[in-house]
Motif scaffolding. Structure first.
Motif, PDB file in Angstrom:
ATOM      1  N   MET A   1      29.300  43.017  48.997  1.00 63.54           N
ATOM      2  CA  MET A   1      30.443  43.680  49.645  1.00 63.54           C
ATOM      3  C   MET A   1      30.787  44.958  48.881  1.00 63.54           C
ATOM      4  N   TYR A   2      31.526  45.803  49.532  1.00 66.34           N
ATOM      5  CA  TYR A   2      32.012  47.037  48.916  1.00 66.34           C
ATOM      6  C   TYR A   2      33.359  46.692  48.302  1.00 66.34           C
ATOM      7  N   ALA A   3      33.486  46.782  46.995  1.00 68.33           N
ATOM      8  CA  ALA A   3      34.714  46.319  46.335  1.00 68.33           C
ATOM      9  C   ALA A   3      35.730  47.438  46.138  1.00 68.33           C
ATOM     10  N   GLY A   4      35.263  48.649  45.884  1.00 66.40           N
ATOM     11  CA  GLY A   4      36.230  49.728  45.658  1.00 66.40           C
ATOM     12  C   GLY A   4      35.562  51.013  45.231  1.00 66.40           C
TER      13      GLY A   4
ATOM     14  N   GLU B   1      29.972  40.192  35.059  1.00 68.71           N
ATOM     15  CA  GLU B   1      30.055  38.897  35.741  1.00 68.71           C
ATOM     16  C   GLU B   1      31.457  38.360  35.573  1.00 68.71           C
ATOM     17  N   LYS B   2      32.058  37.838  36.662  1.00 63.16           N
ATOM     18  CA  LYS B   2      33.423  37.311  36.600  1.00 63.16           C
ATOM     19  C   LYS B   2      33.490  36.038  37.428  1.00 63.16           C
ATOM     20  N   THR B   3      34.578  35.311  37.219  1.00 57.23           N
ATOM     21  CA  THR B   3      34.831  34.178  38.101  1.00 57.23           C
ATOM     22  C   THR B   3      36.144  34.454  38.812  1.00 57.23           C
ATOM     23  N   GLY B   4      36.094  34.535  40.118  1.00 59.92           N
ATOM     24  CA  GLY B   4      37.297  34.823  40.899  1.00 59.92           C
ATOM     25  C   GLY B   4      37.781  33.582  41.614  1.00 59.92           C
ATOM     26  N   ARG B   5      38.873  33.755  42.383  1.00 62.74           N
ATOM     27  CA  ARG B   5      39.411  32.639  43.170  1.00 62.74           C
ATOM     28  C   ARG B   5      38.377  32.143  44.167  1.00 62.74           C
ATOM     29  N   THR B   6      37.457  33.041  44.562  1.00 65.51           N
ATOM     30  CA  THR B   6      36.464  32.672  45.566  1.00 65.51           C
ATOM     31  C   THR B   6      35.155  32.190  44.942  1.00 65.51           C
ATOM     32  N   GLY B   7      35.095  32.116  43.590  1.00 63.33           N
ATOM     33  CA  GLY B   7      33.861  31.655  42.942  1.00 63.33           C
ATOM     34  C   GLY B   7      33.252  32.746  42.085  1.00 63.33           C
TER      35      GLY B   7
ATOM     36  N   PHE C   1      40.434  53.424  45.814  1.00 66.42           N
ATOM     37  CA  PHE C   1      40.769  52.294  46.684  1.00 66.42           C
ATOM     38  C   PHE C   1      40.140  51.018  46.157  1.00 66.42           C
ATOM     39  N   ARG C   2      40.757  49.917  46.562  1.00 63.36           N
ATOM     40  CA  ARG C   2      40.246  48.598  46.186  1.00 63.36           C
ATOM     41  C   ARG C   2      40.348  47.684  47.401  1.00 63.36           C
ATOM     42  N   ALA C   3      39.234  47.063  47.747  1.00 63.27           N
ATOM     43  CA  ALA C   3      39.185  46.198  48.932  1.00 63.27           C
ATOM     44  C   ALA C   3      39.657  44.807  48.535  1.00 63.27           C
TER      45      ALA C   3
ATOM     46  N   GLY D   1      22.138  49.593  56.993  1.00 61.25           N
ATOM     47  CA  GLY D   1      21.557  48.499  57.772  1.00 61.25           C
ATOM     48  C   GLY D   1      22.183  47.140  57.509  1.00 61.25           C
ATOM     49  N   HIS D   2      23.282  47.100  56.742  1.00 61.71           N
ATOM     50  CA  HIS D   2      23.900  45.828  56.354  1.00 61.71           C
ATOM     51  C   HIS D   2      24.292  45.042  57.603  1.00 61.71           C
ATOM     52  N   ARG D   3      23.715  43.828  57.737  1.00 60.70           N
ATOM     53  CA  ARG D   3      23.849  43.080  58.996  1.00 60.70           C
ATOM     54  C   ARG D   3      25.251  42.534  59.225  1.00 60.70           C
ATOM     55  N   ILE D   4      26.069  42.482  58.183  1.00 60.64           N
ATOM     56  CA  ILE D   4      27.428  41.942  58.353  1.00 60.64           C
ATOM     57  C   ILE D   4      28.264  42.793  59.309  1.00 60.64           C
ATOM     58  N   HIS D   5      27.802  44.037  59.592  1.00 60.33           N
ATOM     59  CA  HIS D   5      28.601  44.941  60.430  1.00 60.33           C
ATOM     60  C   HIS D   5      28.188  44.931  61.909  1.00 60.33           C
ATOM     61  N   TYR D   6      27.016  44.327  62.234  1.00 62.77           N
ATOM     62  CA  TYR D   6      26.579  44.378  63.644  1.00 62.77           C
ATOM     63  C   TYR D   6      25.863  43.116  64.121  1.00 62.77           C
TER      64      TYR D   6
ATOM     65  N   GLY E   1      19.722  43.287  55.162  1.00 63.34           N
ATOM     66  CA  GLY E   1      19.572  44.584  55.823  1.00 63.34           C
ATOM     67  C   GLY E   1      19.670  45.763  54.874  1.00 63.34           C
ATOM     68  N   HIS E   2      20.072  45.511  53.624  1.00 59.91           N
ATOM     69  CA  HIS E   2      20.055  46.555  52.595  1.00 59.91           C
ATOM     70  C   HIS E   2      18.671  46.594  51.937  1.00 59.91           C
ATOM     71  N   ALA E   3      18.436  47.634  51.146  1.00 57.60           N
ATOM     72  CA  ALA E   3      17.218  47.662  50.327  1.00 57.60           C
ATOM     73  C   ALA E   3      17.195  46.406  49.453  1.00 57.60           C
TER      74      ALA E   3
ATOM     75  N   HIS F   1      33.429  47.998  57.761  1.00 62.34           N
ATOM     76  CA  HIS F   1      32.936  48.606  56.519  1.00 62.34           C
ATOM     77  C   HIS F   1      34.099  48.995  55.599  1.00 62.34           C
ATOM     78  N   GLY F   2      33.952  48.703  54.305  1.00 60.96           N
ATOM     79  CA  GLY F   2      34.945  49.157  53.324  1.00 60.96           C
ATOM     80  C   GLY F   2      35.126  50.665  53.363  1.00 60.96           C
ATOM     81  N   PRO F   3      34.017  51.449  53.359  1.00 64.38           N
ATOM     82  CA  PRO F   3      34.208  52.909  53.385  1.00 64.38           C
ATOM     83  C   PRO F   3      34.874  53.404  54.660  1.00 64.38           C
TER      84      PRO F   3
HETATM   85  C1  LIG Z   1      36.004  41.199  46.056  1.00 64.67           C
HETATM   86  C2  LIG Z   1      36.551  39.800  46.393  1.00 64.67           C
HETATM   87  C3  LIG Z   1      35.423  38.936  46.954  1.00 64.67           C
HETATM   88  C4  LIG Z   1      37.100  39.165  45.100  1.00 64.67           C
HETATM   89  O1  LIG Z   1      37.836  38.038  45.456  1.00 64.67           O
HETATM   90  P1  LIG Z   1      38.396  36.943  44.471  1.00 64.67           P
HETATM   91  O2  LIG Z   1      39.648  36.433  45.112  1.00 64.67           O
HETATM   92  O3  LIG Z   1      37.345  35.938  44.162  1.00 64.67           O
HETATM   93  O4  LIG Z   1      38.726  37.746  43.136  1.00 64.67           O
HETATM   94  P2  LIG Z   1      40.024  37.629  42.227  1.00 64.67           P
HETATM   95  O5  LIG Z   1      40.227  36.189  41.813  1.00 64.67           O
HETATM   96  O6  LIG Z   1      41.142  38.332  42.906  1.00 64.67           O
HETATM   97  O7  LIG Z   1      39.602  38.484  40.966  1.00 64.67           O
HETATM   98  C5  LIG Z   1      38.560  38.070  40.079  1.00 64.67           C
HETATM   99  C6  LIG Z   1      38.174  39.247  39.196  1.00 64.67           C
HETATM  100  O8  LIG Z   1      37.513  40.242  39.996  1.00 64.67           O
HETATM  101  C7  LIG Z   1      38.262  41.461  39.938  1.00 64.67           C
HETATM  102  N1  LIG Z   1      38.293  42.022  41.289  1.00 64.67           N
HETATM  103  C8  LIG Z   1      38.721  41.389  42.399  1.00 64.67           C
HETATM  104  N2  LIG Z   1      38.607  42.193  43.461  1.00 64.67           N
HETATM  105  C9  LIG Z   1      38.110  43.358  43.006  1.00 64.67           C
HETATM  106  C10 LIG Z   1      37.783  44.577  43.647  1.00 64.67           C
HETATM  107  N3  LIG Z   1      37.939  44.764  44.970  1.00 64.67           N
HETATM  108  N4  LIG Z   1      37.290  45.575  42.894  1.00 64.67           N
HETATM  109  C11 LIG Z   1      37.111  45.419  41.568  1.00 64.67           C
HETATM  110  N5  LIG Z   1      37.417  44.266  40.901  1.00 64.67           N
HETATM  111  C12 LIG Z   1      37.905  43.264  41.628  1.00 64.67           C
HETATM  112  C13 LIG Z   1      39.667  41.076  39.486  1.00 64.67           C
HETATM  113  O9  LIG Z   1      40.317  42.169  38.870  1.00 64.67           O
HETATM  114  C14 LIG Z   1      39.373  39.952  38.552  1.00 64.67           C
HETATM  115  O10 LIG Z   1      38.901  40.522  37.329  1.00 64.67           O
HETATM  116  P3  LIG Z   1      39.422  39.996  35.883  1.00 64.67           P
HETATM  117  O11 LIG Z   1      38.920  38.585  35.802  1.00 64.67           O
HETATM  118  O12 LIG Z   1      38.771  40.938  34.922  1.00 64.67           O
HETATM  119  O13 LIG Z   1      40.912  40.089  35.957  1.00 64.67           O
HETATM  120  C15 LIG Z   1      37.706  39.914  47.442  1.00 64.67           C
HETATM  121  O14 LIG Z   1      38.711  40.701  46.884  1.00 64.67           O
HETATM  122  C16 LIG Z   1      37.269  40.490  48.762  1.00 64.67           C
HETATM  123  O15 LIG Z   1      36.701  39.797  49.624  1.00 64.67           O
HETATM  124  N6  LIG Z   1      37.537  41.799  48.995  1.00 64.67           N
HETATM  125  C17 LIG Z   1      37.202  42.447  50.261  1.00 64.67           C
HETATM  126  C18 LIG Z   1      35.804  42.977  50.240  1.00 64.67           C
HETATM  127  C19 LIG Z   1      35.524  43.714  51.542  1.00 64.67           C
HETATM  128  O16 LIG Z   1      35.914  43.274  52.606  1.00 64.67           O
HETATM  129  N7  LIG Z   1      34.814  44.882  51.452  1.00 64.67           N
HETATM  130  C20 LIG Z   1      34.584  45.719  52.604  1.00 64.67           C
HETATM  131  C21 LIG Z   1      33.602  45.179  53.578  1.00 64.67           C
HETATM  132  S1  LIG Z   1      31.952  44.889  52.904  1.00 64.67           S
HETATM  133  C22 LIG Z   1      31.122  46.423  53.155  1.00 64.67           C
HETATM  134  O17 LIG Z   1      31.708  47.336  53.650  1.00 64.67           O
HETATM  135  C23 LIG Z   1      29.728  46.492  52.701  1.00 64.67           C
HETATM  136  C24 LIG Z   1      28.835  47.699  52.890  1.00 64.67           C
HETATM  137  C25 LIG Z   1      29.536  49.026  53.133  1.00 64.67           C
HETATM  138  O18 LIG Z   1      27.945  47.475  53.972  1.00 64.67           O
HETATM  139  C26 LIG Z   1      27.994  47.732  51.613  1.00 64.67           C
HETATM  140  O19 LIG Z   1      27.141  46.877  51.492  1.00 64.67           O
HETATM  141  O20 LIG Z   1      28.223  48.527  50.727  1.00 64.67           O
END
Ligand SMILES: CC(C)(COP(=O)(O)OP(=O)(O)OC[C@H]1O[C@@H](n2cnc3c(N)ncnc32)[C@H](O)[C@@H]1OP(=O)(O)O)[C@@H](O)C(=O)NCCC(=O)NCCSC(=O)C[C@](C)(O)C(=O)O
Length: 280
Positions: free
Chosen positions: A83-86, A112-118, A236-238, A188-193, A66-68, A210-212
């Protein structure tokens, strides 16, 4: 990543009229969760620039989510789940209603990073908003892309909120609030509706708030809890997604930090978002 480095530094410029009508609608959407906007006010509240300079991508150029479609202003990162990260903001000035403003957006970093989620790919876009040549807002917007949902995968590990609570309020963003926020930001991001899409394709248990919107609820709570004090900077950081219909706790934490830390928490103490507010 090397192929995408061609996107670094890519820039676009947009103008918009800072008119009242979107602000009136956002104030109605937030109701008593905001005290920032008054119809007789001359300036736009901080963060409300999100209502302007919106992306008007033609229907033919919309991607599956639903995004460009990627590959235009943003690089064609193959990881599909956006997703919106911060974000990090400064507010050196105020935007005035009734005049044109300009936003310049630049792709500032790719990682590019590897997080707990992949695997994760981060794109940071820097925006500068000015009016009459005077800078009013700087914003760094972190976008994260995740790999496709793995069938049967356990829920992502979530961070727990640990800071002591000083004060809090609870809100419950519902479908109507999400719909109105998507419409106001022309998102238009479909995850919200689109429930079948967010559950069946992206593998989340429900519509995602939405993150914002969460950031704005925290920001408004922070200002209200300080008698409407002016804000100089915000970040902020999500940490984990919030699903529609789930109560959200807006928490002012009691920490040693000079700038107060606010947290959005799910009922079970799962950390949803951390925010820092620097009052003017
Ligand atoms: C982002 C996810 C997948 C990473 O989850 P994870 O557990 O895999 O990551 P981690 O293992 O905690 O961290 C891995 C690396 O990523 C970094 N990191 C980790 N998190 C962040 C963050 N937020 N911002 C910046 N950096 C981040 C973290 O610092 C680390 O870096 P390092 O290896 O250098 O140490 C997880 O934290 C998550 O699911 N967060 C919530 C996201 C969310 O719900 N956003 C709002 C809804 S989506 C939205 O509004 C959409 C919209 C408006 O339509 C639209 O498209 O723009």
């Amino acid at each position: 990543m090397s192929d995408w480095n061609a996107w670094l530094g890519r820039s676009e410029r947009r103008g918009d009229d800072i008119v009242h009508s979107p602000a009136v609608r956002l104030a109605a959407t937030l109701g008593d969760l905001t005290t920032s906007y008054h119809p007789d006010t001359a300036t736009l509240p901080p963060l409300w620039h999100w209502l302007y300079f919106l992306d008007a991508t033609p229907r033919a150029d919309i991607g599956l989510d639903g995004h460009a479609a990627k590959g235009g202003f943003l690089p064609p990162i193959p990881l599909p789940r956006r997703m919106y990260a911060g974000g990090r903001f400064t507010f050196p000035g105020r935007l005035t209603f009734g005049a044109v403003a300009e936003r310049v957006s630049t792709v500032a970093s790719l990682a590019e990073k590897t997080g707990r989620t992949g695997p994760l790919a981060f794109v940071t876009v820097r925006h500068e908003v000015s009016q009459g040549g005077v800078l009013a807002v700087t914003e760094e917007h972190d976008i994260v892309y995740r790999e496709a949902a793995q069938p049967g995968a356990p829920p992502a590990p979530a961070s727990r909120a640990e800071r002591p609570v000083e004060a809090e309020e609870t809100v419950a963003p519902d479908e109507v609030m999400l719909f109105r926020f998507s419409a106001l930001t022309f998102n238009g991001h479909r995850i919200h509706y689109d429930h079948p899409y967010v559950t069946g394709v992206e593998g989340y248990p429900g519509l995602i708030v939405h993150g914002p919107l969460i950031a704005m609820l925290l920001f408004e709570y922070a200002r209200r809890s300080q008698g409407g004090r002016d804000v100089a900077a915000f970040s902020f950081r999500a940490a984990s997604p919030l699903f529609c219909g789930t109560p959200l706790r807006l928490v002012r934490t009691a920490g040693p930090e000079a700038a107060p830390v606010f947290e959005a928490r799910a009922e079970d103490e799962r950390l949803v978002m951390t925010a820092t507010v620097t009052f003017a």
